[in-house]
Design an enzyme around this catalytic site. Sequence first.
Site, PDB file in Angstrom:
ATOM      1  N   SER A 158       0.829  -1.203   0.000  1.00 38.90           N
ATOM      2  CA  SER A 158       0.000   0.000   0.000  1.00 38.90           C
ATOM      3  C   SER A 158       0.861   1.249   0.000  1.00 38.90           C
ATOM      4  CB  SER A 158      -0.954  -0.001   1.192  1.00 38.90           C
ATOM      5  OG  SER A 158      -0.223  -0.025   2.387  1.00 38.90           O
ATOM      6  N   HIS A 208      -2.914  -2.995  -5.675  1.00 42.87           N
ATOM      7  CA  HIS A 208      -3.254  -2.615  -4.303  1.00 42.87           C
ATOM      8  C   HIS A 208      -4.761  -2.759  -4.095  1.00 42.87           C
ATOM      9  CE1 HIS A 208      -3.585   0.711  -1.059  1.00 42.87           C
ATOM     10  NE2 HIS A 208      -3.490  -0.484  -0.517  1.00 42.87           N
ATOM     11  N   GLU A 242      -6.237  -0.501  -7.079  1.00 46.58           N
ATOM     12  CA  GLU A 242      -5.313   0.539  -7.549  1.00 46.58           C
ATOM     13  C   GLU A 242      -4.120  -0.158  -8.202  1.00 46.58           C
ATOM     14  OE1 GLU A 242      -3.581   2.732  -4.210  1.00 46.58           O
ATOM     15  OE2 GLU A 242      -3.948   4.604  -5.271  1.00 46.58           O
ATOM     16  N   ASN A 289      -4.092   6.293  -0.578  1.00 46.66           N
ATOM     17  CA  ASN A 289      -3.477   6.514   0.734  1.00 46.66           C
ATOM     18  C   ASN A 289      -2.795   7.867   0.851  1.00 46.66           C
ATOM     19  OD1 ASN A 289      -4.359   4.232   1.916  1.00 46.66           O
ATOM     20  ND2 ASN A 289      -2.508   3.043   1.548  1.00 46.66           N
TER      21      ASN A 289
END
Length: 280
Positions: free
Chosen positions: A117, A138, A150, A188
Amino acid sequence: MEKILVIGSGLMGSGIALVSAKAGFDVTVVERSQADLHQGMERMKNTLTSLIQKETWTKGEKELIWDRIQGSTMLESGKDAHLVIEAVPEKLSFKQAVFRELDQVINKEAILASNTSSLSIAAIGGVTERPDKVVGMHFFSPVPVMKLLELVYSLSTSDETLQKVKLIGEKMGKTTIIAKDFPGFTVNRVLVPMMNEAVYLVMEGNEPEQIDRGLELGANHPLGPLRLADYVGLDVLLFTLESLYEGFNDSKYRPCPLLRRMVEAGRFGKKTGQGFYSYK
Ligand code: CAA
């Protein structure tokens, strides 16, 4: 694409194995030891049961999914895989060790993906002799429920690799976005600083319930940043912030001191029974 090898059967690996099997792929899950593998298979079985109880997936799918999943402690058992998805703990040296071994054992045509991540896909792919076939996939937790995947490409990832994993992700029922290989990628990079800011609000004396309610009702978030932080794990949140902080060398990503103290005190959130809320 028929066979997927999943490395690791923790929260992420087991979810990835389940959605891969549901999409019709043959799946082999690899763990380091029989004990870890046993735990991972139990986790998958429980998740499957709970998804059926909640009517997210149907009873008819259960047997089909389960029949397509095998467990192993040997990487060699997946050497004919078309795609490998690694989901071991977020430590660069662990991931690089896994990719070095995968590169030796798995057939040269296979794509090697990491579910990281926040770590660099370039640094992971750089230890292999096929960096063009190394890519980030991800997934988001809980994997069977979250719609997003992702995809992260490094300076070396080929367009062909990216297109192939995009198709596989869509077959798994996910909507994909494409992100460049910088710390935190897209989601993130935005989400984690927001959760950090919420922790600063707690440190300044605000109540977690008030902050969460504010974001739920004032910004239409399905759950507030502190409840989400508890679900994600405060240790994971701290690690991701540190990756952003180090990766950009920018103080705007500095982890809130309260977050660090909570992790030091073993308050990791839901998984330890205590975070911003109590789960005892
Ligand atoms: N991580 C781990 N577990 C999660 C989770 C998460 N992000 N979100 C929810 N869960 C778990 C809950 O702990 C709960 O577990 P139990 O069944 O064991 O109690 C279960 O999923 C169901 O949660 P809810 O009670 O909230 O049930 P719901 O059906 O009303 O909603 C949901 C389910 C839609 C997934 C909702 O919980 C939700 O929106 N969760 C947030 C998901 C999310 O934003 N994920 C992205 C996280 S970002 C991230 O992961 C950052 C990172 O990489 C560092």
